[in-house]
Design a protein around this motif. Structure first.
Motif, PDB file in Angstrom:
ATOM      1  N   UNK A 194     -57.446  -6.944 145.485  1.00 20.02           N
ATOM      2  CA  UNK A 194     -56.901  -8.306 145.403  1.00 20.02           C
ATOM      3  C   UNK A 194     -55.778  -8.358 144.370  1.00 20.02           C
ATOM      4  N   UNK A 195     -55.918  -7.576 143.337  1.00 20.46           N
ATOM      5  CA  UNK A 195     -54.893  -7.564 142.288  1.00 20.46           C
ATOM      6  C   UNK A 195     -53.592  -6.955 142.824  1.00 20.46           C
ATOM      7  N   UNK A 196     -53.736  -5.923 143.635  1.00 22.38           N
ATOM      8  CA  UNK A 196     -52.530  -5.322 144.223  1.00 22.38           C
ATOM      9  C   UNK A 196     -51.853  -6.331 145.154  1.00 22.38           C
ATOM     10  N   UNK A 197     -52.677  -7.070 145.898  1.00 25.39           N
ATOM     11  CA  UNK A 197     -52.098  -8.099 146.783  1.00 25.39           C
ATOM     12  C   UNK A 197     -51.344  -9.151 145.971  1.00 25.39           C
ATOM     13  N   UNK A 198     -51.905  -9.494 144.797  1.00 27.10           N
ATOM     14  CA  UNK A 198     -51.229 -10.479 143.941  1.00 27.10           C
ATOM     15  C   UNK A 198     -49.884  -9.933 143.463  1.00 27.10           C
ATOM     16  N   UNK A 199     -49.842  -8.652 143.129  1.00 23.33           N
ATOM     17  CA  UNK A 199     -48.571  -8.048 142.697  1.00 23.33           C
ATOM     18  C   UNK A 199     -47.569  -8.083 143.850  1.00 23.33           C
ATOM     19  N   UNK A 200     -48.054  -7.775 145.049  1.00 21.81           N
ATOM     20  CA  UNK A 200     -47.148  -7.809 146.213  1.00 21.81           C
ATOM     21  C   UNK A 200     -46.604  -9.226 146.408  1.00 21.81           C
ATOM     22  N   UNK A 201     -47.500 -10.198 146.253  1.00 27.85           N
ATOM     23  CA  UNK A 201     -47.100 -11.594 146.488  1.00 27.85           C
ATOM     24  C   UNK A 201     -46.119 -12.093 145.415  1.00 27.85           C
ATOM     25  N   UNK A 202     -46.480 -11.898 144.145  1.00 28.57           N
ATOM     26  CA  UNK A 202     -45.692 -12.529 143.078  1.00 28.57           C
ATOM     27  C   UNK A 202     -44.558 -11.648 142.550  1.00 28.57           C
ATOM     28  N   UNK A 203     -44.763 -10.322 142.582  1.00 27.66           N
ATOM     29  CA  UNK A 203     -43.722  -9.446 142.034  1.00 27.66           C
ATOM     30  C   UNK A 203     -42.787  -8.977 143.148  1.00 27.66           C
ATOM     31  N   UNK A 204     -43.372  -8.425 144.213  1.00 28.90           N
ATOM     32  CA  UNK A 204     -42.509  -7.877 145.272  1.00 28.90           C
ATOM     33  C   UNK A 204     -41.855  -9.016 146.069  1.00 28.90           C
ATOM     34  N   UNK A 205     -42.687  -9.970 146.517  1.00 30.16           N
ATOM     35  CA  UNK A 205     -42.116 -11.051 147.335  1.00 30.16           C
ATOM     36  C   UNK A 205     -41.667 -12.247 146.498  1.00 30.16           C
ATOM     37  N   UNK A 206     -41.826 -12.176 145.184  1.00 30.70           N
ATOM     38  CA  UNK A 206     -41.283 -13.200 144.275  1.00 30.70           C
ATOM     39  C   UNK A 206     -41.712 -14.615 144.676  1.00 30.70           C
ATOM     40  N   UNK A 207     -43.005 -14.777 145.004  1.00 30.72           N
ATOM     41  CA  UNK A 207     -43.488 -16.027 145.601  1.00 30.72           C
ATOM     42  C   UNK A 207     -43.123 -17.259 144.785  1.00 30.72           C
ATOM     43  N   UNK A 208     -43.237 -17.181 143.486  1.00 31.19           N
ATOM     44  CA  UNK A 208     -42.939 -18.372 142.685  1.00 31.19           C
ATOM     45  C   UNK A 208     -41.461 -18.442 142.317  1.00 31.19           C
ATOM     46  N   UNK A 209     -40.872 -17.296 142.063  1.00 29.73           N
ATOM     47  CA  UNK A 209     -39.465 -17.285 141.633  1.00 29.73           C
ATOM     48  C   UNK A 209     -38.574 -17.922 142.693  1.00 29.73           C
ATOM     49  N   UNK A 210     -38.881 -17.641 143.958  1.00 30.25           N
ATOM     50  CA  UNK A 210     -38.012 -18.131 145.029  1.00 30.25           C
ATOM     51  C   UNK A 210     -38.209 -19.610 145.338  1.00 30.25           C
ATOM     52  N   UNK A 211     -39.116 -20.269 144.604  1.00 24.37           N
ATOM     53  CA  UNK A 211     -39.275 -21.709 144.824  1.00 24.37           C
ATOM     54  C   UNK A 211     -38.064 -22.485 144.310  1.00 24.37           C
ATOM     55  N   UNK A 212     -37.329 -21.881 143.390  1.00 22.33           N
ATOM     56  CA  UNK A 212     -36.092 -22.524 142.921  1.00 22.33           C
ATOM     57  C   UNK A 212     -34.928 -21.801 143.573  1.00 22.33           C
ATOM     58  N   UNK A 213     -34.001 -22.550 144.173  1.00 18.31           N
ATOM     59  CA  UNK A 213     -32.980 -21.896 144.986  1.00 18.31           C
ATOM     60  C   UNK A 213     -32.020 -21.054 144.133  1.00 18.31           C
ATOM     61  N   UNK A 214     -31.321 -21.664 143.176  1.00 18.12           N
ATOM     62  CA  UNK A 214     -30.295 -20.892 142.456  1.00 18.12           C
ATOM     63  C   UNK A 214     -30.935 -19.767 141.644  1.00 18.12           C
ATOM     64  N   UNK A 215     -31.884 -20.144 140.779  1.00 18.09           N
ATOM     65  CA  UNK A 215     -32.511 -19.130 139.923  1.00 18.09           C
ATOM     66  C   UNK A 215     -33.254 -18.100 140.772  1.00 18.09           C
ATOM     67  N   UNK A 216     -33.826 -18.554 141.888  1.00 18.18           N
ATOM     68  CA  UNK A 216     -34.574 -17.647 142.756  1.00 18.18           C
ATOM     69  C   UNK A 216     -33.665 -16.617 143.395  1.00 18.18           C
ATOM     70  N   UNK A 217     -32.539 -17.090 143.962  1.00 19.91           N
ATOM     71  CA  UNK A 217     -31.598 -16.159 144.609  1.00 19.91           C
ATOM     72  C   UNK A 217     -31.015 -15.206 143.567  1.00 19.91           C
ATOM     73  N   UNK A 218     -30.692 -15.761 142.402  1.00 21.37           N
ATOM     74  CA  UNK A 218     -30.120 -14.945 141.326  1.00 21.37           C
ATOM     75  C   UNK A 218     -31.076 -13.815 140.929  1.00 21.37           C
ATOM     76  N   UNK A 219     -32.329 -14.195 140.690  1.00 22.62           N
ATOM     77  CA  UNK A 219     -33.298 -13.192 140.253  1.00 22.62           C
ATOM     78  C   UNK A 219     -33.591 -12.194 141.365  1.00 22.62           C
TER      79      UNK A 219
END
Ligand code: SF4
Ligand code: SF4
Length: 710
Positions: free
Chosen positions: A69-94
């Protein structure tokens, strides 16, 4: 662009010489590079070991279970940037910098594999022909994606300057370092192409090729010197980058990923999301201190949290306390804990007698770097907007609850009105101080609803809660809800005088001991009456009974020392009403020709992800024109009453309830819909305080009762 076979040269020629113009891939250069690699990785290892030793000074906490489950969380939040991409400019930039760099990392790994393994041991130069063309193209495009991300980041940090970003020299250094690595990557490539007289297949490096055209006006000798300079800057920059990946600004690349891996898996499911730690009752018998007043009293994971912070400021941007000028910024809180940790823990590790170590106090009455003021953690409404926004899953609320616990349980230091609330809860099991025997007196006799003592054979226990039991406005909500159930033929009972306050305010106010007493009483009653299903109209009750009661039941004891049970399914009234409408048990026929906006309660929305049921209900009411506030669903704004703030005066800043009421007003709505007794009080007060004439606030049950066929 053509494939390799079309260039009319041997495929082996469609490649590039490793260490072109630098000195060849054998002998001195190779070993020189290995020395740099060793230094970079040695420093990286040193910084990581140092951080790990610091974190290990914290208390133990199980965060290594369920690795899948922890690896899945890394895939979700780190690889797919689940939270970062919620903001358009900062998300695209990051995302541009992250994915571009990730691709460059793979491209670099491939050439290292060729140069330092296959070519070294097997004389196999495999990056050639079509593979070389694709490899070149990917590297070139990735470099440009990173470059665009860097331009966006620089524009944001130095031109638009959002207030949530505080720019320190290390931020500029990190940005400049990546910028230099990227630009010198392109210039080195372009000069190599120009020196090599523009091989036709190098168009597969389109940006390097385009940059080579103007550079071709330099003489070959000049180009060779510039190429060497560019290559060395690129190379040294890359190894400085590797060395710093475990520390400070660049450290977030590694520590944030670790932080996500060791994150709280409870937060991945509404069944347990954002639940607080419950102190084991057995610890009350033996522990000498409760809560946190020194940084080493946090768990190792809480210490890691503070290192993982990227100072992105998303938490602060969503914090109702910060946005209403309270002294609390969740970002500052985490950074102050980190500063305190960095000062105190190395000193503890070096000291022969840790008790002699003097350092900046973690909790401090005055504003000081590395300290947290009580006004900060008492300003928190526990709304969880910070945790919902944090891209690296830092848990802010528990840290503040731990400080509150210290203040309340160890020092008895709290606001007088909170002290009164606790006394009322102790004496009368409600925060208001009304007689506990009157708890069921609100119940209209004509509803036919009985206490479980009178008739335990019910479909559901309606856990009324203190607000609806004693507050006249919320009693109307409870009555409307029971009339809906009556119409739908759902049989409910209440506990009446046997019900105790759910304990949410006691727990979040830091009085864990009192919370234990209240939860024990309620759990024992649930068991005594064989309660299996509970409905709450209060999201705070719903949340705590569903989550922290369950944790407590697993470790607490009843009055006779026997085990406690938590065999209950808990529902919020919006879920029940929504199902009754869907099933046709109630029909909404009376139109409400008003513009209505719904306020997501934090403890219903962010904590339990119940967003659709209330909206489904409102949209089912004929005539309703539904409008959404600008902050809604998981970015909804708190009413100001959570985290025991309902029972604390709001002396600092502006009022949270007015801020939220203005949100509602700006939609043009004439009606607010709430689904929480605290939100009801706060937003109704907001309407009155702001003297908004054309707006009223009702609970969702009242809207449904008025609209339904009687
Ligand atoms: S829980 Fe809410 S009030 Fe508390 S720090 Fe986070 S965002 Fe601010
Ligand atoms: S705590 Fe999270 S959201 Fe807040 S600044 Fe740090 S990384 Fe960003």
């Amino acid at each position: 662009m053509k494939f390799a076979e079309s260039y009319g040269v041997p495929l082996a020629d469609i490649s590039r010489e490793s260490f072109f113009n630098i000195g060849g891939s054998h002998g001195f250069m190779r070993w020189g590079i290995y020395i740099f690699v060793f230094i970079a990785f040695f420093y990286l290892a040193y910084t990581i070991v140092k951080r790990v030793l610091i974190w290990r000074k914290g208390k133990g906490e199980l965060r290594t279970d369920f690795p899948e489950k922890r690896i899945l969380a890394v895939i979700k939040y780190v690889i797919f940037q689940a939270k970062i991409l919620k903001e358009s400019y900062a998300g695209i930039m990051h995302a541009a910098i992250f994915f571009g760099f990730a691709a460059l990392f793979v491209v670099t790994l491939i050439i290292m594999a060729q140069d330092d393994f296959f070519e070294l041991f097997f004389h196999n130069h495999f990056i050639k022909g079509n593979f070389y063309l694709v490899w070149s193209l990917v590297g070139d495009l990735a470099g440009m994606v990173v470059f665009i991300g860097l331009i966006m980041a620089s524009y944001r940090r130095y031109i638009t300057k959002p207030t949530r970003l505080d720019t320190k020299p290390i931020d500029t250094f990190a940005l400049a370092l990546i910028f230099i690595i990227t630009v010198t990557g392109f210039t080195s490539e372009a000069m190599r192409i120009a020196i090599s007289n523009f091989p036709a297949w190098e168009v597969w490096s389109p940006f390097g090729y385009a940059l080579a055209v103007p550079l071709s006006f330099f003489s070959e000798g000049s180009l060779r010197v510039m190429h060497q300079l560019s290559w060395w800057i690129h190379f040294l920059g890359a190894f400085i980058f590797i060395g710093l990946v475990g520390s400070d600004k660049l450290g977030h690349i590694m520590i944030s990923s670790l932080n996500v891996y060791y994150g709280n898996l409870d937060n991945e499911t509404p069944a347990a999301k954002y639940a607080l730690n419950v102190i084991d009752p057995a610890i009350f018998e033996v522990a000498e201190t409760f809560g946190v007043s020194k940084v080493e009293e946090y768990t190792w994971k809480q210490l890691m949290d503070s290192d993982a912070c990227t100072r992105c400021g998303r938490c602060q941007d969503n914090c109702p306390a910060w946005l209403t000028e309270k002294p609390l910024s969740p970002k500052k809180l985490v950074n102050d804990i980190q500063d305190n940790m960095d000062e105190r823990i190395p000193a503890l590790m070096l000291a022969d007698d840790p008790s002699t170590v003097e350092s900046t106090p973690l909790i401090n009455e005055t504003l000081q770097h590395g300290s947290v003021m009580p006004d900060e953690f008492w300003s928190c409404t526990n709304c969880a907007a910070c945790m919902e926004a944090c891209p690296v899953n830092i848990e802010h609320v528990q840290k503040m609850i731990d400080m509150r616990r210290y203040k309340v349980l160890m020092e008895g230091d709290m606001a007088p009105e909170l002290q009164t609330t606790f006394t009322n809860l102790e004496n009368n099991f409600n925060p208001y101080g009304f007689a506990f025997a009157e708890r069921g007196a609100w119940l209209p006799a004509d509803l036919g609803v009985k206490t479980l003592a009178e008739d335990p054979d019910v479909d559901y226990l309606y856990f009324v809660g203190s607000a609806a039991s004693y507050d006249k406005r919320n009693q109307k909500v409870a009555t409307a809800f029971l009339k809906i159930l009556q119409k739908a033929g759902v049989k409910v009972g209440i506990l009446g005088a046997e019900e105790a306050d759910s304990g949410d305010a006691a727990m979040r106010g830091g009085n864990e001991y009192l919370f234990h007493a209240l939860v024990t009483q309620n759990l024992e009653n649930f068991k005594a009456y064989g309660v299996k299903k509970i409905i709450c109209t209060c999201p705070h009750d719903y949340n705590v009974i569903k989550k922290e009661y369950k944790k407590f039941a697993a470790m607490g004891k009843n009055a006779e020392g026997g085990p406690l049970e938590h065999n209950v399914e808990v529902f919020h009234h919006t879920q029940i009403i929504s199902d009754l409408i869907t099933g046709g048990a109630i029909k909404l026929v009376n139109p409400l020709n008003e513009t209505v906006t719904y306020h997501d309660s934090c403890f219903l929305g962010r904590y339990n992800e119940i967003y659709d049921a209330p909206r489904h209900i409102l949209r089912a009411i004929p005539g309703v024109k539904y409008v959404e506030m600008s902050r809604h669903h998981d970015t909804s704004f708190c009413c100001g009453a959570g985290g025991a703030r309902m029972f604390l005066e709001e002396h600092l800043g502006t009022r949270v309830n007015q801020f939220r009421t203005k949100d509602a007003q700006s939609t043009g709505a004439t009606r607010i819909c709430t689904a929480c007794p605290f939100c009801m009080t706060m937003l109704s007060d907001g309407i009155t305080e702001l003297d908004i004439q054309n707006m009223q606030n009702f609970d969702i049950a009242e809207y449904v009762f008025n609209a339904m066929e009687k």
